[in-house]
Design an enzyme around this catalytic site. Structure first.
Site, PDB file in Angstrom:
ATOM      1  N   LYS A 253       5.230   6.781  15.414  1.00 25.37           N
ATOM      2  CA  LYS A 253       5.663   6.271  13.879  1.00 25.37           C
ATOM      3  C   LYS A 253       7.104   5.895  13.970  1.00 25.37           C
ATOM      4  O   LYS A 253       7.948   6.712  14.553  1.00 25.37           O
ATOM      5  CB  LYS A 253       5.298   7.463  12.980  1.00 25.37           C
ATOM      6  CG  LYS A 253       5.832   7.032  11.457  1.00 25.37           C
ATOM      7  CD  LYS A 253       5.514   7.864  10.490  1.00 25.37           C
ATOM      8  CE  LYS A 253       6.274   7.622   9.130  1.00 25.37           C
ATOM      9  NZ  LYS A 253       5.902   8.588   8.172  1.00 25.37           N
ATOM     10  N   ASP A 258      12.675   6.474   5.391  1.00 20.58           N
ATOM     11  CA  ASP A 258      11.391   6.440   4.426  1.00 20.58           C
ATOM     12  C   ASP A 258      11.981   6.814   3.145  1.00 20.58           C
ATOM     13  O   ASP A 258      12.197   8.064   2.829  1.00 20.58           O
ATOM     14  CB  ASP A 258      10.535   7.261   5.043  1.00 20.58           C
ATOM     15  CG  ASP A 258       9.152   7.522   4.090  1.00 20.58           C
ATOM     16  OD1 ASP A 258       9.297   6.554   3.211  1.00 20.58           O
ATOM     17  OD2 ASP A 258       8.488   8.583   4.367  1.00 20.58           O
ATOM     18  N   LYS A 265      10.755   8.667  -3.255  1.00 19.98           N
ATOM     19  CA  LYS A 265      11.018  10.333  -2.919  1.00 19.98           C
ATOM     20  C   LYS A 265      12.382  10.777  -3.896  1.00 19.98           C
ATOM     21  O   LYS A 265      13.269   9.792  -4.235  1.00 19.98           O
ATOM     22  CB  LYS A 265      11.603  10.399  -1.555  1.00 19.98           C
ATOM     23  CG  LYS A 265      10.429  10.243  -0.695  1.00 19.98           C
ATOM     24  CD  LYS A 265      10.889  10.593   0.849  1.00 19.98           C
ATOM     25  CE  LYS A 265      10.074  10.378   1.764  1.00 19.98           C
ATOM     26  NZ  LYS A 265       8.608  11.312   1.770  1.00 19.98           N
ATOM     27  N   ASP A 276      12.321   9.737  10.467  1.00 26.73           N
ATOM     28  CA  ASP A 276      10.920   9.429  10.140  1.00 26.73           C
ATOM     29  C   ASP A 276      10.372   8.440  11.356  1.00 26.73           C
ATOM     30  O   ASP A 276       9.306   7.878  11.357  1.00 26.73           O
ATOM     31  CB  ASP A 276      10.820   8.643   8.965  1.00 26.73           C
ATOM     32  CG  ASP A 276       9.248   9.039   8.261  1.00 26.73           C
ATOM     33  OD1 ASP A 276       8.378  10.048   8.926  1.00 26.73           O
ATOM     34  OD2 ASP A 276       8.937   8.196   7.331  1.00 26.73           O
ATOM     35  N   ARG A 339       0.767   6.316   7.731  1.00 24.39           N
ATOM     36  CA  ARG A 339      -0.559   6.057   8.335  1.00 24.39           C
ATOM     37  C   ARG A 339      -0.858   4.610   8.185  1.00 24.39           C
ATOM     38  O   ARG A 339      -1.678   4.190   8.934  1.00 24.39           O
ATOM     39  CB  ARG A 339      -1.311   6.910   7.454  1.00 24.39           C
ATOM     40  CG  ARG A 339      -1.448   6.631   5.911  1.00 24.39           C
ATOM     41  CD  ARG A 339      -2.176   7.516   5.267  1.00 24.39           C
ATOM     42  NE  ARG A 339      -1.105   8.795   4.703  1.00 24.39           N
ATOM     43  CZ  ARG A 339      -1.216   9.865   4.128  1.00 24.39           C
ATOM     44  NH1 ARG A 339      -2.625   9.988   3.499  1.00 24.39           N
ATOM     45  NH2 ARG A 339      -0.472  10.769   4.064  1.00 24.39           N
TER      46      ARG A 339
HETATM   47  N1  BES Z   1       7.627  10.671   6.334  1.00 26.96           N
HETATM   48  C1  BES Z   1       6.925  11.441   5.452  1.00 26.96           C
HETATM   49  C2  BES Z   1       6.523  12.723   5.721  1.00 26.96           C
HETATM   50  C3  BES Z   1       7.694  13.814   5.900  1.00 26.96           C
HETATM   51  C4  BES Z   1       8.120  14.432   4.881  1.00 26.96           C
HETATM   52  C5  BES Z   1       8.378  13.942   7.183  1.00 26.96           C
HETATM   53  C6  BES Z   1       8.957  15.592   5.049  1.00 26.96           C
HETATM   54  C7  BES Z   1       9.235  14.793   7.087  1.00 26.96           C
HETATM   55  C8  BES Z   1       9.526  15.831   6.235  1.00 26.96           C
HETATM   56  C9  BES Z   1       5.743  10.701   5.087  1.00 26.96           C
HETATM   57  O1  BES Z   1       5.915   9.288   5.004  1.00 26.96           O
HETATM   58  C10 BES Z   1       5.475  10.765   3.401  1.00 26.96           C
HETATM   59  O2  BES Z   1       5.998  10.479   2.742  1.00 26.96           O
HETATM   60  N2  BES Z   1       4.162  11.463   3.313  1.00 26.96           N
HETATM   61  C11 BES Z   1       3.908  11.836   2.116  1.00 26.96           C
HETATM   62  C12 BES Z   1       2.321  11.785   1.949  1.00 26.96           C
HETATM   63  C13 BES Z   1       1.689  11.663   0.287  1.00 26.96           C
HETATM   64  C14 BES Z   1       2.752  10.616  -0.406  1.00 26.96           C
HETATM   65  C15 BES Z   1       0.411  11.589   0.371  1.00 26.96           C
HETATM   66  C16 BES Z   1       3.927  13.437   1.856  1.00 26.96           C
HETATM   67  O3  BES Z   1       3.648  14.059   2.864  1.00 26.96           O
HETATM   68  O4  BES Z   1       4.575  13.989   0.848  1.00 26.96           O
HETATM   69 ZN    ZN Z   2       7.296   8.696   6.264  1.00 30.57          ZN
HETATM   70 MN    MN Z   3       6.590   8.349   3.145  1.00 29.88          MN
END
Ligand code: BES
Ligand code: ZN
Ligand code: MN
Length: 483
Positions: A253, A258, A265, A276, A339
């Site tokens: 990835k 992000d 966020k 990320d 994803r």
């Molecule tokens: N890059 C993030 C996941 C992440 C979060 C990595 C914190 C490192 C630290 C990913 O793209 C994401 O935002 N995932 C979301 C998914 C949700 C919207 C279903 C998450 O895990 O909050």
């Molecule tokens: Zn992400």
């Molecule tokens: Mn994300």
């Protein structure tokens, strides 16, 4: 950051001139084991042990000045704990602890005694690996560099360790590359910058698919992620062919920042979302090491690089896109972008008829909720392959912990209007994200590693300074070595 080369010298501990001699000492019978140094020091080590100032507990330190009685100017005792409890990782940690201690004191020229660590069942290599991993700092943007690092490190041994040392050095320098890429801010480490890094790797060929071509190829899921940013995306494909066999595909990835996109966020902590792309950074490190070591493996590295921003043409919640294989995806959250990008990359990987696909991704916050910072989550469709990964994980202490992909999770990602949706809310989001990816892996043996909890550390660890950890490099190189 470059690593120091490890020198090897077959010479008595007391006879080697250096700023400091690192002397690993176990909790039991410590004084007797270092008598070659203790004696010329007039029993100094025995006396700090007898007085209880140093007990040999794991990672305990004690610095002694040698006052010209032996050649090393100082001796640093580093505790190993009870001998029967000694593990590779305890050695690695002790090495890391010793080196960070001495770097703090601005020591440049170190030697490592092997009188204890080369005892049966243990190798000084784990200790040295810890030393090298700890010799790292990201100082590029500091006017005054406060981490100068080591200039020289010498392993005092009569054993011929050259080949294993070369492996250790190569692996650590690949970890350092991955750390550098992840620590770099996102205004520097853009998708185009990742392309430049990929092109700088020797003995590897690189193909880059840009926005237009990705659209034309039908990578609608990946392209959807990049739509909100002016930064050109780059779908990077790197080939290293050290053997004429079916390749192993490594998908990393590579979201260079992000923000969450329209599903923005919270601003607190958002600066960390430069990490990320840690999966992609690991893949670059692995290919660098594999080619430097001329490993007899065939690797296809795939980095679907993009920046996830909420620009005027960004994807929106509710949008439906078509992935490479033709499946339609309803984007519920633009923050579940990983994803989307990884799904198209996994599908693309299948074109190479790989024997296995390994994806490594900072995919879900839920991963660190489940496992903290101590292990990555592993899911996949091939138990035998996952067993091999567990073995590699035990050896490197880049831990994996298996989570399930139950049939029922498919219901979590059912969409009312498309073939699937990209999120199902909070419940089970670690496993449902893997279930989502499994749809794209199909029957190809596949492992998914979620490194969201382990790719970054907010505190110094014995051999991992604060910041990017370089996770995945040591694990996967060890895994590939076994294959
Ligand atoms: N890059 C993030 C996941 C992440 C979060 C990595 C914190 C490192 C630290 C990913 O793209 C994401 O935002 N995932 C979301 C998914 C949700 C919207 C279903 C998450 O895990 O909050
Ligand atoms: Zn992400
Ligand atoms: Mn994300």
């Amino acid at each position: 950051m470059l690593i120091v080369k490890v020198h090897v010298q077959n010479i008595n501990d007391a006879a080697f001139t250096c700023d400091a001699l690192i002397l690993p000492v176990p909790e039991d019978n410590g004084a007797a084991l270092c008598k070659d140094v203790d004696k010329p020091l007039g029993g100094l080590i025995s006396s700090v042990i007898a007085s209880g100032e140093f007990t040999g507990k794991h990672n305990e330190t004690c610095l002694l000045h040698t006052a010209d009685k032996i050649k090393p100017e100082r001796v640093l005792l580093i505790g190993l704990g009870k001998r029967k409890n000694l593990t590779r990782d305890k050695l690695r940690q002790a090495g890391g602890k010793a080196v960070s201690y001495l770097i703090n004191l601005k020591m440049k020229d170190l030697a490592v005694s092997t009188s204890v660590t080369s005892s049966p069942g243990h190798s000084p290599l784990s200790f040295i690996e810890g030393c090298l991993l700890a010799d790292y700092g990201y100082m590029k943007y500091k006017k005054e560099e406060n981490h100068k690092g080591l200039e020289k490190i010498t392993l005092l041994t009569g054993e011929d360790l050259n080949e294993q040392l070369r492996w250790t050095e190569t692996v650590v320098s690949a970890s350092h590359l991955a750390r550098d890429l992840v620590n770099a801010p996102s205004n520097e480490m853009t998708p185009s910058a990742l392309v430049r890094v990929a092109r700088s790797l020797k003995k590897a060929s690189v193909k880059v698919i840009g926005r237009k071509e990705a659209e034309k190829l039908g990578m609608g899921a990946y392209v959807a992620v990049a739509k909100g940013s002016n930064e050109p995306p780059a779908f990077i494909v790197i080939t290293y062919k050290g053997k004429n066999t079916k390749p192993v595909a490594l998908v990393g990835k590579s979201i260079t920042f992000d923000s969450g996109g329209i599903s923005l966020k919270p601003s607190e902590g958002m600066e960390k979302m430069k990490y990320d792309m840690a999966g992609g950074a690991a893949v670059l490190g692995i290919i660098k090491a594999a080619s430097e070591m001329k490993m007899p493996v065939h690797l296809i590295g795939i980095l679907p690089a993009a920046e996830n921003l909420p620009g005027g043409s960004a994807s929106k919640p509710g949008d439906v896109v078509k992935a490479l294989g033709g499946k339609s995806i309803e984007i519920i959250s633009t923050d579940a972008e990983g994803r989307l990008a990884v799904a198209d990359a996994i599908d693309y990987a299948k074109r190479f008829r790989p024997s296995a696909i390994i994806d490594i991704a900072t995919l879900t916050g839920a991963c660190s909720i489940a496992l903290g910072h101590e292990a990555m989550a592993m899911m996949g469709n091939d138990e035998a392959l996952m067993e091999k990964m567990k073995k590699a994980s035990e050896e490197t202490s880049e831990r994996v912990w298996q989570m399930p992909i139950f049939e029922e999770y498919k219901d979590y990602i059912k969409s009312d209007i498309a073939d699937m949706k990209n999120t199902s809310g909070r419940s089970g989001s670690l496993v449902s994200s893997a279930c989502f990816l499994s749809e794209f892996a199909g029957d190809t043996p596949w492992i998914h590693l979620d490194i969201a909890g382990t790719a970054w550390t907010d505190k110094d660890r014995p051999y991992i300074p604060k910041g990017a950890t370089g996770i995945g490099v040591r694990l996967l190189l060890n895994f590939l070595k076994q294959l």
